[in-house]
Design an enzyme around this catalytic site. Structure first.
Site, PDB file in Angstrom:
ATOM      1  N   LYS A   1       1.157  -1.683  -0.429  1.00  0.00           N
ATOM      2  CA  LYS A   1       0.162   0.062   0.534  1.00  0.00           C
ATOM      3  C   LYS A   1       0.913   1.502  -0.051  1.00  0.00           C
ATOM      4  O   LYS A   1       0.459   2.508  -0.214  1.00  0.00           O
ATOM      5  CB  LYS A   1      -0.496  -0.150   1.278  1.00  0.00           C
ATOM      6  CG  LYS A   1      -1.519  -1.491   0.737  1.00  0.00           C
ATOM      7  CD  LYS A   1      -2.506  -1.503   2.466  1.00  0.00           C
ATOM      8  CE  LYS A   1      -3.769  -2.323   1.571  1.00  0.00           C
ATOM      9  NZ  LYS A   1      -4.127  -2.937   3.804  1.00  0.00           N
TER      10      LYS A   1
ATOM     11  N   GLN B   1      -4.772  -1.228   9.575  1.00  0.00           N
ATOM     12  CA  GLN B   1      -4.314  -2.812   9.178  1.00  0.00           C
ATOM     13  C   GLN B   1      -4.709  -4.046   9.879  1.00  0.00           C
ATOM     14  O   GLN B   1      -4.788  -3.985  11.372  1.00  0.00           O
ATOM     15  CB  GLN B   1      -2.834  -2.806   9.231  1.00  0.00           C
ATOM     16  CG  GLN B   1      -3.063  -4.310   8.133  1.00  0.00           C
ATOM     17  CD  GLN B   1      -2.621  -4.302   6.840  1.00  0.00           C
ATOM     18  OE1 GLN B   1      -3.190  -3.393   6.306  1.00  0.00           O
ATOM     19  NE2 GLN B   1      -2.982  -5.602   6.414  1.00  0.00           N
TER      20      GLN B   1
ATOM     21  N   ASP C   1     -11.069   2.324   4.108  1.00  0.00           N
ATOM     22  CA  ASP C   1     -11.698   0.944   4.013  1.00  0.00           C
ATOM     23  C   ASP C   1     -13.145   1.070   3.772  1.00  0.00           C
ATOM     24  O   ASP C   1     -13.653   0.043   3.182  1.00  0.00           O
ATOM     25  CB  ASP C   1     -11.731   0.703   5.236  1.00  0.00           C
ATOM     26  CG  ASP C   1     -10.497  -0.273   5.015  1.00  0.00           C
ATOM     27  OD1 ASP C   1     -10.314  -0.482   4.248  1.00  0.00           O
ATOM     28  OD2 ASP C   1      -9.847  -0.985   5.663  1.00  0.00           O
TER      29      ASP C   1
END
Length: 291
Positions: A53, A97, A120
């Site tokens: 990422k 995460q 997200d």
């Protein structure tokens, strides 16, 4: 043989477009978009995902505020970090995460992220916007699936779609996005009785159950569109560790019109949508500078 839905190629195309747009916007705004990726502990798989990422951010011109915390950080300390990032005007997106160490409760932490920085798409406010069909940050993986279908000009409206998997990460938002695109949607899962009967009727089949090669050739409608979201690491007959999806690709491919591979299908699209979400959030925040 089926047309292969090449998520890797589309993700690179999207990154190139994002890079160009960000370069143009940065001149007008005076700063690039910023994404904070929070990782706790030393989970090897998470470390790989975070590195990917961060590299993707660098490629398109997004500043990555990567923060790696020791495994013993407390719930209160991590909550305070999130609050600080919520108030940081140079941070447009925040990603926590997962998984977290067992002593941390992920759900309250995810809820502490400002909905407008929730790249997200997991905050209840953003899920609610999806249900209502309002603009907002969308869950990355199902948004990537929809982008893949659009890229290949696959008609969704009016089609019978089946989603196998009912998680909050993929299955539920996937079904809502297909419904929003005017499909007739059924949701199944690993405990669905006579799963094959349902999947054999699907013109669009999205599989996100987390079971390797769950979908066999006998479980698909000839000419269907099959999107495999599963990522499973198994040991092959030679003792090698390999990644496979939830669909028996070799068996199903000759029967269907379109199919996504694993790897190289939905996975790269998830990261591309994360970058796209970050840019969307940035544009909402700096729109006064663009007038």
């Amino acid at each position: 043989m089926a047309n292969v839905l090449d998520g890797k190629a589309l993700a690179q195309k999207i990154r190139t477009q994002l890079q160009q747009e960000i370069q143009s916007l940065q001149v007008k705004v005076g700063r690039p978009p910023g994404l904070a990726v929070l990782m706790v502990g030393e989970n090897p798989a998470s470390a790989v995902y975070v590195r990917n990422k961060e590299r993707a951010c660098e490629q398109v011109g997004i500043v990555s505020f990567g923060s790696h915390f020791p495994a013993n950080i407390s719930q209160a300390e991590l909550t305070e970090v999130i609050h600080s990032l919520n108030n940081n005007p140079t941070v447009d997106g925040i990603l926590l995460q997962l998984p977290l160490p067992p002593h941390l409760n992920a759900i309250p932490l995810l809820y502490e992220i400002s909905p407008d920085k929730d790249v997200d798409g997991l905050h209840p406010a953003n899920m609610g916007r999806l249900v209502r069909g309002e603009a907002g940050l969308r869950s990355c993986t199902p948004a990537g699936v929809m982008q893949l279908l659009r890229e290949y000009n696959i008609e969704v409206a009016g089609k019978d779609a089946v989603v196998v998997g009912a998680s909050i990460l993929v299955g539920k938002p996937m079904a809502l996005m297909l419904l929003e695109a005017e499909s007739t949607v059924s949701i199944a899962h690993i405990k669905t009785r006579d799963l094959a009967k349902l999947t054999c009727d699907a013109e669009i089949l999205v599989v996100a159950a987390g079971y390797p090669k769950l979908i066999t050739p006998q479980m698909v409608k000839p000419g269907a569109v099959v999107v495999d979201v599963g990522i499973n690491r198994i040991t092959d007959y030679e003792g090698r560790s390999v990644i496979v999806g939830d669909v028996d690709f070799a068996g199903v491919e000759p029967l269907v019109d379109y199919i996504s591979p694993v790897p190289g299908g939905v996975g790269p699209m998830t990261v591309a949508m994360l970058l796209q979400n970050t840019l969307w959030s940035y544009k909402q925040r700096v729109q006064y500078s663009l007038q």
